[in-house]
Structure formats: structure tokens, C-alpha cells
Design an enzyme around this catalytic site. Structure first.
Site, PDB file in Angstrom:
ATOM      1  N   HIS A  72      33.946  34.054  60.744  1.00  0.00           N
ATOM      2  CA  HIS A  72      34.683  35.213  61.271  1.00  0.00           C
ATOM      3  C   HIS A  72      33.787  36.454  61.231  1.00  0.00           C
ATOM      4  O   HIS A  72      33.192  36.746  60.205  1.00  0.00           O
ATOM      5  CB  HIS A  72      35.933  35.484  60.428  1.00  0.00           C
ATOM      6  CG  HIS A  72      37.031  34.497  60.675  1.00  0.00           C
ATOM      7  ND1 HIS A  72      38.316  34.697  60.262  1.00  0.00           N
ATOM      8  CD2 HIS A  72      37.025  33.297  61.314  1.00  0.00           C
ATOM      9  CE1 HIS A  72      39.067  33.668  60.630  1.00  0.00           C
ATOM     10  NE2 HIS A  72      38.299  32.806  61.256  1.00  0.00           N
ATOM     11  N   TYR A 201      45.455  41.815  58.069  1.00  0.00           N
ATOM     12  CA  TYR A 201      45.955  42.508  56.886  1.00  0.00           C
ATOM     13  C   TYR A 201      46.980  43.529  57.369  1.00  0.00           C
ATOM     14  O   TYR A 201      46.628  44.463  58.081  1.00  0.00           O
ATOM     15  CB  TYR A 201      44.817  43.232  56.162  1.00  0.00           C
ATOM     16  CG  TYR A 201      43.929  42.312  55.357  1.00  0.00           C
ATOM     17  CD1 TYR A 201      42.945  41.539  55.967  1.00  0.00           C
ATOM     18  CD2 TYR A 201      44.071  42.217  53.976  1.00  0.00           C
ATOM     19  CE1 TYR A 201      42.129  40.696  55.221  1.00  0.00           C
ATOM     20  CE2 TYR A 201      43.265  41.381  53.216  1.00  0.00           C
ATOM     21  CZ  TYR A 201      42.299  40.620  53.850  1.00  0.00           C
ATOM     22  OH  TYR A 201      41.501  39.782  53.108  1.00  0.00           O
ATOM     23  N   PRO A 292      43.753  39.286  44.925  1.00  0.00           N
ATOM     24  CA  PRO A 292      43.090  38.559  46.015  1.00  0.00           C
ATOM     25  C   PRO A 292      42.916  39.361  47.307  1.00  0.00           C
ATOM     26  O   PRO A 292      42.296  38.859  48.247  1.00  0.00           O
ATOM     27  CB  PRO A 292      44.012  37.358  46.252  1.00  0.00           C
ATOM     28  CG  PRO A 292      45.314  37.717  45.644  1.00  0.00           C
ATOM     29  CD  PRO A 292      45.053  38.700  44.561  1.00  0.00           C
ATOM     30  N   LYS A 296      37.600  38.298  46.768  1.00  0.00           N
ATOM     31  CA  LYS A 296      36.353  38.346  45.994  1.00  0.00           C
ATOM     32  C   LYS A 296      36.244  37.310  44.876  1.00  0.00           C
ATOM     33  O   LYS A 296      35.143  37.025  44.399  1.00  0.00           O
ATOM     34  CB  LYS A 296      36.196  39.745  45.364  1.00  0.00           C
ATOM     35  CG  LYS A 296      35.899  40.829  46.364  1.00  0.00           C
ATOM     36  CD  LYS A 296      34.461  40.760  46.835  1.00  0.00           C
ATOM     37  CE  LYS A 296      34.234  41.508  48.109  1.00  0.00           C
ATOM     38  NZ  LYS A 296      34.061  40.697  49.305  1.00  0.00           N
ATOM     39  N   TYR A 384      33.504  43.824  52.271  1.00  0.00           N
ATOM     40  CA  TYR A 384      34.210  42.570  52.565  1.00  0.00           C
ATOM     41  C   TYR A 384      33.230  41.405  52.736  1.00  0.00           C
ATOM     42  O   TYR A 384      33.452  40.311  52.213  1.00  0.00           O
ATOM     43  CB  TYR A 384      35.077  42.732  53.821  1.00  0.00           C
ATOM     44  CG  TYR A 384      36.182  41.709  53.892  1.00  0.00           C
ATOM     45  CD1 TYR A 384      37.445  41.989  53.375  1.00  0.00           C
ATOM     46  CD2 TYR A 384      35.959  40.453  54.435  1.00  0.00           C
ATOM     47  CE1 TYR A 384      38.462  41.047  53.412  1.00  0.00           C
ATOM     48  CE2 TYR A 384      36.959  39.502  54.475  1.00  0.00           C
ATOM     49  CZ  TYR A 384      38.210  39.798  53.967  1.00  0.00           C
ATOM     50  OH  TYR A 384      39.210  38.857  53.998  1.00  0.00           O
TER      51      TYR A 384
HETATM   52  C1  LIG Z   1      46.943  30.852  41.366  1.00  0.00           C
HETATM   53  C2  LIG Z   1      45.691  31.470  41.965  1.00  0.00           C
HETATM   54  C3  LIG Z   1      45.650  31.746  43.318  1.00  0.00           C
HETATM   55  C4  LIG Z   1      44.503  32.348  43.860  1.00  0.00           C
HETATM   56  N1  LIG Z   1      44.499  32.648  45.175  1.00  0.00           N
HETATM   57  C5  LIG Z   1      43.439  33.277  45.701  1.00  0.00           C
HETATM   58  C6  LIG Z   1      43.428  33.633  47.056  1.00  0.00           C
HETATM   59  O1  LIG Z   1      44.372  33.383  47.791  1.00  0.00           O
HETATM   60  N2  LIG Z   1      42.331  34.283  47.540  1.00  0.00           N
HETATM   61  C7  LIG Z   1      41.261  34.602  46.736  1.00  0.00           C
HETATM   62  O2  LIG Z   1      40.301  35.198  47.199  1.00  0.00           O
HETATM   63  N3  LIG Z   1      41.236  34.238  45.447  1.00  0.00           N
HETATM   64  C8  LIG Z   1      42.291  33.597  44.920  1.00  0.00           C
HETATM   65  N4  LIG Z   1      42.284  33.253  43.612  1.00  0.00           N
HETATM   66  C9  LIG Z   1      41.074  33.539  42.836  1.00  0.00           C
HETATM   67  C10 LIG Z   1      40.027  32.427  42.914  1.00  0.00           C
HETATM   68  O3  LIG Z   1      40.628  31.215  43.216  1.00  0.00           O
HETATM   69  C11 LIG Z   1      39.281  32.388  41.574  1.00  0.00           C
HETATM   70  O4  LIG Z   1      38.599  33.610  41.440  1.00  0.00           O
HETATM   71  C12 LIG Z   1      38.313  31.210  41.422  1.00  0.00           C
HETATM   72  O5  LIG Z   1      39.055  30.020  41.279  1.00  0.00           O
HETATM   73  C13 LIG Z   1      37.403  31.400  40.221  1.00  0.00           C
HETATM   74  O6  LIG Z   1      36.703  30.216  39.930  1.00  0.00           O
HETATM   75  P1  LIG Z   1      36.392  29.790  38.427  1.00  0.00           P
HETATM   76  O7  LIG Z   1      35.623  28.535  38.529  1.00  0.00           O
HETATM   77  O8  LIG Z   1      35.848  30.937  37.699  1.00  0.00           O
HETATM   78  O9  LIG Z   1      37.820  29.529  37.753  1.00  0.00           O
HETATM   79  P2  LIG Z   1      38.893  28.400  38.062  1.00  0.00           P
HETATM   80  O10 LIG Z   1      38.912  28.064  39.497  1.00  0.00           O
HETATM   81  O11 LIG Z   1      40.157  28.871  37.443  1.00  0.00           O
HETATM   82  O12 LIG Z   1      38.353  27.119  37.304  1.00  0.00           O
HETATM   83  C14 LIG Z   1      38.438  26.979  35.901  1.00  0.00           C
HETATM   84  C15 LIG Z   1      38.563  25.507  35.567  1.00  0.00           C
HETATM   85  O13 LIG Z   1      38.593  25.355  34.159  1.00  0.00           O
HETATM   86  C16 LIG Z   1      39.603  24.419  33.810  1.00  0.00           C
HETATM   87  N5  LIG Z   1      39.972  24.674  32.420  1.00  0.00           N
HETATM   88  C17 LIG Z   1      40.849  25.579  31.930  1.00  0.00           C
HETATM   89  N6  LIG Z   1      40.883  25.522  30.603  1.00  0.00           N
HETATM   90  C18 LIG Z   1      40.006  24.562  30.223  1.00  0.00           C
HETATM   91  C19 LIG Z   1      39.597  24.049  28.968  1.00  0.00           C
HETATM   92  N7  LIG Z   1      40.109  24.499  27.821  1.00  0.00           N
HETATM   93  N8  LIG Z   1      38.665  23.064  28.944  1.00  0.00           N
HETATM   94  C20 LIG Z   1      38.128  22.597  30.107  1.00  0.00           C
HETATM   95  N9  LIG Z   1      38.493  23.038  31.322  1.00  0.00           N
HETATM   96  C21 LIG Z   1      39.420  24.020  31.377  1.00  0.00           C
HETATM   97  C22 LIG Z   1      40.676  24.656  34.830  1.00  0.00           C
HETATM   98  O14 LIG Z   1      41.545  23.550  34.977  1.00  0.00           O
HETATM   99  C23 LIG Z   1      39.846  24.903  36.090  1.00  0.00           C
HETATM  100  O15 LIG Z   1      39.557  23.711  36.775  1.00  0.00           O
HETATM  101  C24 LIG Z   1      43.405  32.650  43.034  1.00  0.00           C
HETATM  102  C25 LIG Z   1      43.452  32.338  41.689  1.00  0.00           C
HETATM  103  C26 LIG Z   1      44.577  31.769  41.140  1.00  0.00           C
HETATM  104  C27 LIG Z   1      44.615  31.470  39.646  1.00  0.00           C
END
Ligand SMILES: Cc1cc2nc3c(=O)[nH]c(=O)nc-3n(C[C@H](O)[C@H](O)[C@H](O)COP(=O)(O)OP(=O)(O)OC[C@H]3O[C@@H](n4cnc5c(N)ncnc54)[C@H](O)[C@@H]3O)c2cc1C
Length: 392
Positions: A72, A201, A292, A296, A384
Site C-alpha cells: 500500500h 481511518y 494499535p 507499530k 506510518y
Molecule cells: C490482542 C491483541 C491484538 C493486537 N492487535 C493488533 C492490531 O490489530 N494491529 C497492530 O498493529 N498490533 C496489534 N497488536 C500488537 C502486536 O500484535 C504485538 O505488538 C506483537 O504481537 C508483538 O510481538 P511479540 O513477539 O513481542 O509479542 P507476542 O506476539 O505477544 O508474543 C509473545 C509470545 O510469548 C508467549 N508467552 C507468554 N508467556 C510466556 C511464558 N511464560 N513462557 C513462554 N512463552 C510465553 C505467548 O504465548 C506469545 O506467543 C495486538 C496485540 C494484542 C495482544
């Protein structure tokens, strides 16, 4: 078990870190509380900045994203029922975003890891971090009814906002910055072609709405709802009706389809500093959360681990800790830029419960300025697609 880096969490941060380290010959073990099926189908973010796309391409993960992702070159800001395009291409020197579901990236990274026969343990329980302020930390967990310990040199806490890593740091070490917003997002995934080629948006008197997508046949739509809203109060017919009302615009209509999934997500801004304690390094949502609105979260997670992977590679190759020592400060500059942008987009586009006529006029004035002034539009566009500092 023994490895160089124990990675807690198989989200985008943990899996990408494992991938980057394996390319540099650094060993790691990834542990994850959920099942493979669960993490591969968890619908969350879907917008990749230009820098994230470039990182995936450069490190051999971009093949399916290139084929299936949607490039996009702009977004629409809709207010007063009228669209105003923010043209990324002309405002940022040709940069763009790619729409590619987070769960698809997670699938790609898991496939690469398993194909290389590298360790990735699902369904672990009672994860505990030990001796993180020593040079010989370890991680222990329950799997198949018995406790296993990973001895390692470094622990990467990539376990998201609700993980155990951040809470393993002794009280008083981390400084927390936080803002909880007085509203939430109700999100749906619908089996219908998106009604717009680009994200819309939408600012509306009844609250914010967003039209997004995950593929040419799957739409992702959001509605601002009260923070304590319950999903069972929103049957599909009510969701579509509200989306139609907020997104209404002349000569445009919203195409409806079967709702595959729906849920409500709280809106929060959150940062801990520093993102390190001893031999524990926090990455992604474990260290920071953004609402969200600015798309980011996943991008910050990928950027954190690219910085961490480079620092760890130098450390394991030469013993030099300088980049590791600088990891937190290096990440936080970008984190705070994204924090501000996400807060700014959220503040401009949502109706606050205490909003009065004056506040509404300020928001409309800001929206009008953002689409009218090339300088203001450029500011939105460059944030963005991902703001790159002149010196990193
Ligand atoms: C419900 C939700 C909806 C979202 N929607 C959007 C959106 O629409 N647009 C957007 O831009 N961003 C969105 N986000 C934000 C984006 O998805 C996150 O910033 C991104 O997932 C970050 O990645 P991460 O790997 O840091 O964390 P996560 O994706 O949260 O991954 C962490 C992993 O660690 C695992 N874990 C947790 N505790 C433990 C433990 N004790 N031991 C081992 N493993 C563990 C979890 O199961 C998970 O698989 C959303 C976030 C959430 C929570």
C-alpha cells in the site's frame, strides 16, 4: 540442556530473533506456552513498515510475504464523510507499507526453524528465570510432566505483555511509563473482499472506525467501543450497522460478509526502562505496548530483535559487550518515537468520554491541517511507513 541464548516466547520477536541468530551461527532454544496451532492462528497485527519488509527480505523470510502481501502506498483519513489520501509514495520518497498478517509471518518463521531442525518447544508451563544477574543464567519449565532446565549465556524475554520475563527483574530496577485509554477496539475478521483498496481511518461523532484487510478476500474492521464493553453485546448485525453508520460516505458502500472472528482489545501505552537487567534482554511487547492506531507493535518487536541479534553476534564472536550495553538506549529512541506517534494518532481519531464541543473542534482542526499541509501530511506518512533516524 545448554545453549547460548534461551528465548522465551514464540511470537514475532522470539521467532525472528531465533532466525537472525541462527543465520549468524549463534545457538538458541525457543520455548512457548501455547500450541503451534494457537500461535499460527492468532490474529493480531497486519501492517509491516518498509524497514520490516526490508529486514524480512534481506534475511530470507520474505518470499511468501512478497507473493501474498499487499503493498500500500497510502491510507485514507475519512472525516465529515469525505476521504483525504495520505500519499506515502510522494511524501516519503517512494516508501510503502505491506499488509501481511502477523500469524502468516509467525507461520513462515516456524516453518524455517523446524525445517532446519532447530529447537522450538511448544506447550511449556511454569516458566521460571534464574540467576539473570549472573553470567550463567538459566530458564526452567515444565513439559510432559517434568521440569527441564536450559543453561545459557543470555536470556531473551520475548514473551509479550503478560509474560514472566519482565516480572523476573527485581522490584525497583525498572521504571514504568503507562497510559490506559478510556476505550477499546472491537475487531472483526470477515470473509469478504475489502471495500477499499487502502486502509480507511475514520473519525466520527459516534467514535473511531477502521477499515483494514488481511488479503484480497479477508477484511479486518474495527470499532471504538467503551473500555468495559462485552463482546456478547455485539451480534454481527449490530457490528455491521455501526460500521455502516460511522464509515458512511457518498458514492461508497461497505460490503458485508460472514464474520470469522471477533474480539475486544484494550488500548494501552506502556514502556519499561531499561530493556535489560543483567543477562536478561526484553524485546517487543514484553518491554513496550502501543495502541494499535499507529500499526507499530509488530514493527517495534522486529526492530528490537534485529538490534539485539547484531549485539549478541558481536558478543559471542568477540566477547565485546558494547552493543549489548547500548541495546536498551538504542531501542528506546525508536520506541518513544512510536509511542508518540501511536498516542498522537489515537488522540486525533478517537472520541474521548469527556470530550466536549471544544475538544471536537480541536480534533477536526488537526485532521484538516494534517491533510491540507504537506509538512503535516509528511509527518504522518514518514512515521506510518517507519521513521528512520539519520543516525541509528
Ligand atoms: C490482542 C491483541 C491484538 C493486537 N492487535 C493488533 C492490531 O490489530 N494491529 C497492530 O498493529 N498490533 C496489534 N497488536 C500488537 C502486536 O500484535 C504485538 O505488538 C506483537 O504481537 C508483538 O510481538 P511479540 O513477539 O513481542 O509479542 P507476542 O506476539 O505477544 O508474543 C509473545 C509470545 O510469548 C508467549 N508467552 C507468554 N508467556 C510466556 C511464558 N511464560 N513462557 C513462554 N512463552 C510465553 C505467548 O504465548 C506469545 O506467543 C495486538 C496485540 C494484542 C495482544
Amino acid at each position: 540442556m545448554r545453549t547460548q541464548v534461551a528465548i522465551v516466547g514464540a511470537g514475532p520477536a522470539g521467532l525472528m530473533l531465533a532466525h537472525l541468530l541462527s543465520r549468524e551461527g549463534v545457538d538458541s532454544i525457543v520455548i512457548e506456552t501455547r500450541t503451534r496451532e494457537y500461535v499460527e492462528h492468532r490474529v493480531r497485527a497486519g501492517v509491516l513498515e518498509q524497514g520490516s519488509v526490508d529486514l524480512l527480505d534481506a534475511t530470507g523470510v520474505g518470499e511468501r510475504m512478497r507473493r501474498e502481501g499487499l503493498v500500500h502506498r497510502g491510507i485514507q483519513l475519512r472525516f465529515g464523510g469525505v476521504d483525504h489520501r495520505i500519499d506515502f509514495g510522494s511524501l516519503t520518497g517512494g516508501r510503502a507499507i505491506t499488509v501481511y498478517g502477523q500469524q502468516e509471518l509467525v507461520k513462515d518463521l516456524i516453518a524455517i526453524r523446524l525445517a532446519a531442525d532447530l529447537p522450538l518447544v511448544f506447550e511449556v508451563g511454569d516458566v521460571q528465570l534464574h540467576d539473570i544477574d549472573s553470567e550463567h543464567p538459566s530458564v526452567s519449565y515444565m513439559v510432559h510432566g517434568s521440569r527441564t532446565t536450559i543453561e545459557c549465556d543470555v536470556i531473551a524475554g520475548c514473551d509479550g505483555f503478560h509474560g514472566v520475563s519482565r516480572d523476573s527483574v527485581p522490584a525497583g530496577v525498572l521504571t514504568t511509563y503507562e497510559r490506559v485509554y478510556p476505550f477499546a477496539w472491537l475487531g472483526i475478521l470477515a470473509a469478504v473482499a475489502p471495500s477499499s483498496e487502502e486502509l480507511i481511518y475514520c473519525y466520527h461523532a459516534r467514535g473511531f472506525a477502521l477499515l483494514s484487510m488481511r488479503s484480497p478476500s479477508v477484511s479486518r474492521l474495527y470499532l471504538q467501543v467503551p473500555a468495559d464493553e462485552r463482546i456478547d453485546e455485539w451480534p454481527d448485525t449490530r457490528i455491521w450497522e455501526e460500521l455502516r453508520t460511522r464509515l458512511a460516505s457518498d458514492d461508497w458502500s461497505l460490503t458485508e460478509g460472514p464474520v470469522i472472528e471477533k474480539g475486544i482489545s484494550a488500548m494501552r501505552s506502556f514502556v519499561v526502562e531499561p530493556m535489560q537487567f543483567g543477562r536478561l534482554f526484553l524485546s517487543g511487547d514484553a518491554a513496550h505496548i502501543v495502541p494499535p492506531t499507529g500499526a507499530k507493535g509488530m514493527n517495534l518487536a522486529l526492530r528490537d530483535v534485529s538490534i539485539l541479534a547484531e549485539a549478541l553476534t558481536v558478543f559471542f564472536t568477540t566477547g565485546d559487550t558494547q552493543l549489548l550495553d547500548e541495546y536498551s538506549a538504542h531501542c528506546l529512541r525508536r520506541v518513544w518515537r512510536a509511542q508518540h506517534f501511536s498516542w498522537w494518532m489515537t488522540s486525533m481519531l478517537h472520541r474521548f468520554p469527556d470530550s466536549d464541543a471544544y475538544q471536537t473542534q480541536l480534533q477536526l482542526a488537526q485532521l484538516a491541517y494534517t491533510v491540507d499541509s504537506r509538512a503535516a501530511a509528511t509527518s504522518l506518512a514518514e512515521n506510518y511507513v517507519g521513521y528512520e533516524w539519520a543516525t541509528t
